[in-house]
Enzyme design. Sequence first.
Site, PDB file in Angstrom:
ATOM      1  N   GLU A   1      -3.692  -9.654   3.668  1.00  0.00           N
ATOM      2  CA  GLU A   1      -4.537  -9.285   4.812  1.00  0.00           C
ATOM      3  C   GLU A   1      -5.636 -10.302   5.109  1.00  0.00           C
ATOM      4  O   GLU A   1      -5.902 -10.617   6.261  1.00  0.00           O
ATOM      5  CB  GLU A   1      -5.173  -7.899   4.581  1.00  0.00           C
ATOM      6  CG  GLU A   1      -4.223  -6.727   4.812  1.00  0.00           C
ATOM      7  CD  GLU A   1      -3.426  -6.344   3.566  1.00  0.00           C
ATOM      8  OE1 GLU A   1      -3.382  -7.150   2.610  1.00  0.00           O
ATOM      9  OE2 GLU A   1      -2.832  -5.250   3.565  1.00  0.00           O
TER      10      GLU A   1
ATOM     11  N   GLU B   1       0.841  -1.215   0.000  1.00  0.00           N
ATOM     12  CA  GLU B   1       0.000   0.000   0.000  1.00  0.00           C
ATOM     13  C   GLU B   1       0.870   1.257   0.000  1.00  0.00           C
ATOM     14  O   GLU B   1       0.555   2.249  -0.674  1.00  0.00           O
ATOM     15  CB  GLU B   1      -0.945  -0.021   1.212  1.00  0.00           C
ATOM     16  CG  GLU B   1      -2.002  -1.115   1.059  1.00  0.00           C
ATOM     17  CD  GLU B   1      -2.898  -1.242   2.271  1.00  0.00           C
ATOM     18  OE1 GLU B   1      -2.364  -1.539   3.367  1.00  0.00           O
ATOM     19  OE2 GLU B   1      -4.114  -1.053   2.149  1.00  0.00           O
TER      20      GLU B   1
HETATM   21  N1  3HC Z   1       4.396  -7.660  11.659  1.00  0.00           N
HETATM   22  C1  3HC Z   1       5.084  -8.025  12.740  1.00  0.00           C
HETATM   23  N2  3HC Z   1       6.029  -8.996  12.740  1.00  0.00           N
HETATM   24  C2  3HC Z   1       6.248  -9.610  11.570  1.00  0.00           C
HETATM   25  C3  3HC Z   1       5.562  -9.279  10.399  1.00  0.00           C
HETATM   26  C4  3HC Z   1       4.599  -8.258  10.457  1.00  0.00           C
HETATM   27  N3  3HC Z   1       3.917  -7.853   9.382  1.00  0.00           N
HETATM   28  N4  3HC Z   1       6.005 -10.082   9.403  1.00  0.00           N
HETATM   29  C5  3HC Z   1       6.940 -10.870   9.943  1.00  0.00           C
HETATM   30  N5  3HC Z   1       7.082 -10.586  11.246  1.00  0.00           N
HETATM   31  C6  3HC Z   1       8.031 -11.195  12.184  1.00  0.00           C
HETATM   32  C7  3HC Z   1       7.737 -12.672  12.414  1.00  0.00           C
HETATM   33  O1  3HC Z   1       6.771 -12.846  13.423  1.00  0.00           O
HETATM   34  C8  3HC Z   1       9.106 -13.175  12.819  1.00  0.00           C
HETATM   35  O2  3HC Z   1       9.293 -12.795  14.151  1.00  0.00           O
HETATM   36  P1  3HC Z   1      10.116 -13.733  15.143  1.00  0.00           P
HETATM   37  O3  3HC Z   1      11.489 -13.824  14.559  1.00  0.00           O
HETATM   38  O4  3HC Z   1      10.020 -13.034  16.436  1.00  0.00           O
HETATM   39  O5  3HC Z   1       9.397 -15.055  15.096  1.00  0.00           O
HETATM   40  C9  3HC Z   1      10.058 -12.333  11.962  1.00  0.00           C
HETATM   41  O6  3HC Z   1       9.304 -11.187  11.576  1.00  0.00           O
HETATM   42  C10 3HC Z   1      10.546 -13.024  10.717  1.00  0.00           C
HETATM   43  O7  3HC Z   1       9.418 -13.542  10.025  1.00  0.00           O
HETATM   44  P2  3HC Z   1       9.466 -14.970   9.326  1.00  0.00           P
HETATM   45  O8  3HC Z   1      10.033 -15.977  10.261  1.00  0.00           O
HETATM   46  O9  3HC Z   1       8.123 -15.209   8.766  1.00  0.00           O
HETATM   47  O10 3HC Z   1      10.553 -14.703   8.187  1.00  0.00           O
HETATM   48  P3  3HC Z   1      10.567 -15.159   6.676  1.00  0.00           P
HETATM   49  O11 3HC Z   1      11.796 -14.599   6.099  1.00  0.00           O
HETATM   50  O12 3HC Z   1      10.316 -16.627   6.593  1.00  0.00           O
HETATM   51  O13 3HC Z   1       9.305 -14.444   5.979  1.00  0.00           O
HETATM   52  C11 3HC Z   1       7.828 -12.628   5.400  1.00  0.00           C
HETATM   53  C12 3HC Z   1       9.257 -13.054   5.868  1.00  0.00           C
HETATM   54  C13 3HC Z   1       7.584 -13.152   3.984  1.00  0.00           C
HETATM   55  C14 3HC Z   1       7.767 -11.139   5.418  1.00  0.00           C
HETATM   56  C15 3HC Z   1       6.789 -13.251   6.350  1.00  0.00           C
HETATM   57  O14 3HC Z   1       7.163 -12.966   7.678  1.00  0.00           O
HETATM   58  C16 3HC Z   1       5.386 -12.759   6.166  1.00  0.00           C
HETATM   59  O15 3HC Z   1       4.707 -13.231   5.296  1.00  0.00           O
HETATM   60  N6  3HC Z   1       4.961 -11.801   7.023  1.00  0.00           N
HETATM   61  C17 3HC Z   1       3.581 -11.368   7.058  1.00  0.00           C
HETATM   62  C18 3HC Z   1       3.253 -10.452   5.941  1.00  0.00           C
HETATM   63  C19 3HC Z   1       1.855  -9.936   6.089  1.00  0.00           C
HETATM   64  O16 3HC Z   1       0.925 -10.685   6.334  1.00  0.00           O
HETATM   65  N7  3HC Z   1       1.694  -8.618   5.902  1.00  0.00           N
HETATM   66  C20 3HC Z   1       0.404  -8.002   5.994  1.00  0.00           C
HETATM   67  C21 3HC Z   1       0.220  -7.467   7.361  1.00  0.00           C
HETATM   68  S1  3HC Z   1      -1.396  -6.812   7.588  1.00  0.00           S
HETATM   69  C22 3HC Z   1      -1.327  -5.270   6.900  1.00  0.00           C
HETATM   70  O17 3HC Z   1      -0.352  -4.912   6.306  1.00  0.00           O
HETATM   71  C23 3HC Z   1      -2.535  -4.413   7.128  1.00  0.00           C
HETATM   72  C24 3HC Z   1      -2.510  -3.187   6.291  1.00  0.00           C
HETATM   73  O18 3HC Z   1      -3.308  -3.363   5.157  1.00  0.00           O
HETATM   74  C25 3HC Z   1      -3.046  -1.977   7.051  1.00  0.00           C
END
Ligand code: 3HC
Length: 688
Positions: free
Chosen positions: A125, A105
């Site tokens: 999301e 976004e």
């Molecule tokens: N917020 C907070 N923490 C997050 C995060 C996020 N969006 N994404 C990842 N983390 C944290 C994980 O919990 C993990 O923490 P930890 O080491 O304490 O366990 C650390 O970051 C590393 O994450 P991964 O182990 O998953 O690392 P990878 O390298 O395997 O993957 C990634 C990285 C592809 C970015 C994966 O973490 C992921 O898919 N994250 C979620 C992405 C997501 O869903 N984003 C949308 C959020 S909702 C949003 O944006 C709302 C908006 O529209 C207003």
Amino acid sequence: MTEVVVTEIIGAVGLIALQNPPVNAAGAALRAGLVAAIETLECDPDIRAIALYGVGRSFIAGADIKEFGKPPSEPLLPDVCNRLEASTKPSVAVLHGAALGGGLEVAISAHARVALPGVQLGFPEVTLGIIPGAGGTQRAPRLIGIPAALDLITTGRRIGPEEALSLGLIDRIETGAPREVALTQARAVLAGDLPRRVTGALSVAQDGNGLAAARAKLSNTKGVTAPLRAIDAVAASTGPMAEGLAKERAIFNDCLNTPERAGLVHAFFAERAAGKVPTGAKSRNVAHIGVIGAGTMGSGIATACLMAGFAVTVVEKDQTVLTKGQKAIGRNLDGAVKRGKVSAAARADIQLTGAADIGAIGKADLVIEAVFEEMDVKKTVLKEIEGSCPGAILATNTSYLDINEMARALNAPERLIGLHFFSPAHIMRLLEVVVADRTSPEAIATAFALAKKLRKVAVASQVGEGFIGNRIMSAYRKAADFMLLDGASVSQIDAAIRGFGFAMGPFEMADLAGLDISWAARKRLAATRDPAHRYHGDLGDALCSAGAMGRKAALGYYDYASDAPKENPKLPDMLADIRHAQKITPRPYSNDEIIARYTTAMIAEAARVLADGIAARPIDIDAVFLFGYGFPRWRGGPMFFADTLGPASLVAHLTQLQTEDRHFWATPPLLAQLVRDNRQFMHLNSEA
Ligand code: 3HC
Ligand code: NAI
């Protein structure tokens, strides 16, 4: 402390570096820092273009999921996006690693987007029970049209830069370090070589029937509402931008407060928490894996290891099975290429060796046995491996057997660990890592490192009949068997459990796994069964004795002779005989009662598994059921779900059921303790 947002001025270019490790989540500090950086650069008369990039692994992985459910802290992400879009200086976002959710976004609020190879883009999301809440539902349709935006937003699908480019979500793909690309692309903007647009000012083409078709497609989604709500928000993109943004925000805020959001966010963290087991040891470097047995599990495990790039040697004593297994592995790998899980180039490099003799795995770093589920066979095979592979870590894929007993047969018991894969092993994400009394910390660390490479969710379990998952499953299967004997039908129970959100009901599942597996377990445990406890297995025993072993026999609880399986027509008579012998007068069950008994039996056994130390934390049990047993993700897992019911109500339910069967429905002491302490299962996670 390192600053989360840092600006740098190079000539007429203002660079904004985002550094909020590990993944640049857009938490409060990043949001505030980004707005301040834009404002500072905008006020500088020498700056003519702005470029944003991420330091470390990602551009921005999205909003900070840890902030959900907490009081919002300004500036909110929509304000950041609006501010960036409204900037009088043209901006370009350089995307690498992850540009997901709020990250995408932010990117589509900049005036141009450049991606580096390998970046993941998408709106995940809905997988967290929410919708894009920072303009994604309004800007994405303006940029790529309603159909493509709906696809990304309602599925949460992640795409690579090539697809993003063809959709028009990004403007170009460049190679290089993010900072360097940011600088050259900001200069390209200034030179007029990179087109710039204000996404919010673009108009959206009316979509004909697309929105209605998307709604119809999602109308059957059990328990999950966010994708439908996302369609409502996208529908508003055909009107004025400000109204669309307001509509999106209202829906986003609604979604934040749903149990679906809470369950899905819990599942997100459960997946990551499960693998964190301190071992104090370094993992062994594993390059070559030996797999013993090329049956159902052996061929699936070999496929999983090959897909992750390991060299694999499969040893199978039966030449026909070996040939069949190698063919199955080949088909599995072709399927993985088709599904985009393995590249065609990686498929071509795969090294699989088949052999009839254990001597062939002498150089393996890790050997996983998947031979028949018989203690003596396992001990013999493990002793042979121990002799043939002097340095290797030894793993057993046993479903139920005592790994400590196997270890006692070895000269070096510390080399043995349980790696309990789930069928089909190259698809199911769960891996129970069963730690025996003498297992070395190095073997444990190696097992968890292996799981990461296999992209599986590893959960530590101690040794005990059925470990975590199968032990709890045995308990709720009993509850299902009792309800069947007492008057419910196979198809009613399966339908009720599917209605709760499981992918399959218990009897469909049993037919798929093969009824002989649980039959063998019942026979093995017959000698130690307490006669005071009600027996549940009469119908299963009768089916197995008649050769109705489930899907593989085309007959089990269901008859698979036709394309549309129907209940085995012999069941009414078989059940009538058992009821007659046990003096049972059948009674009707409502679907709600079926669900309540099934889940209560599951939760009660889970409480015992925790109290016995088989699972260390409630969140581990949730991970097991989410990734191995098809528990509905949006309900968070059995322990999270238990907390939504509340320990007191569970104890009240058990107390009521004890009038029927005081043994089976006994209240687990841990549950009673939670009620006395006025606590919940989730409170125990931090204490383990
Ligand atoms: N917020 C907070 N923490 C997050 C995060 C996020 N969006 N994404 C990842 N983390 C944290 C994980 O919990 C993990 O923490 P930890 O080491 O304490 O366990 C650390 O970051 C590393 O994450 P991964 O182990 O998953 O690392 P990878 O390298 O395997 O993957 C990634 C990285 C592809 C970015 C994966 O973490 C992921 O898919 N994250 C979620 C992405 C997501 O869903 N984003 C949308 C959020 S909702 C949003 O944006 C709302 C908006 O529209 C207003
Ligand atoms: P299977 O019967 O399909 O395969 C076992 C294979 O091992 C056979 O092909 C057999 O010829 C081979 N074998 C036996 N002794 C051998 C030896 N000494 N050397 C080489 N090969 C030998 O059985 P399946 O279903 O694959 O199960 C294997 C193990 O995995 C069992 O311990 C089972 O409990 C466990 N498991 C099974 C699951 C399932 O869903 N089938 C799920 C998880 C674990």
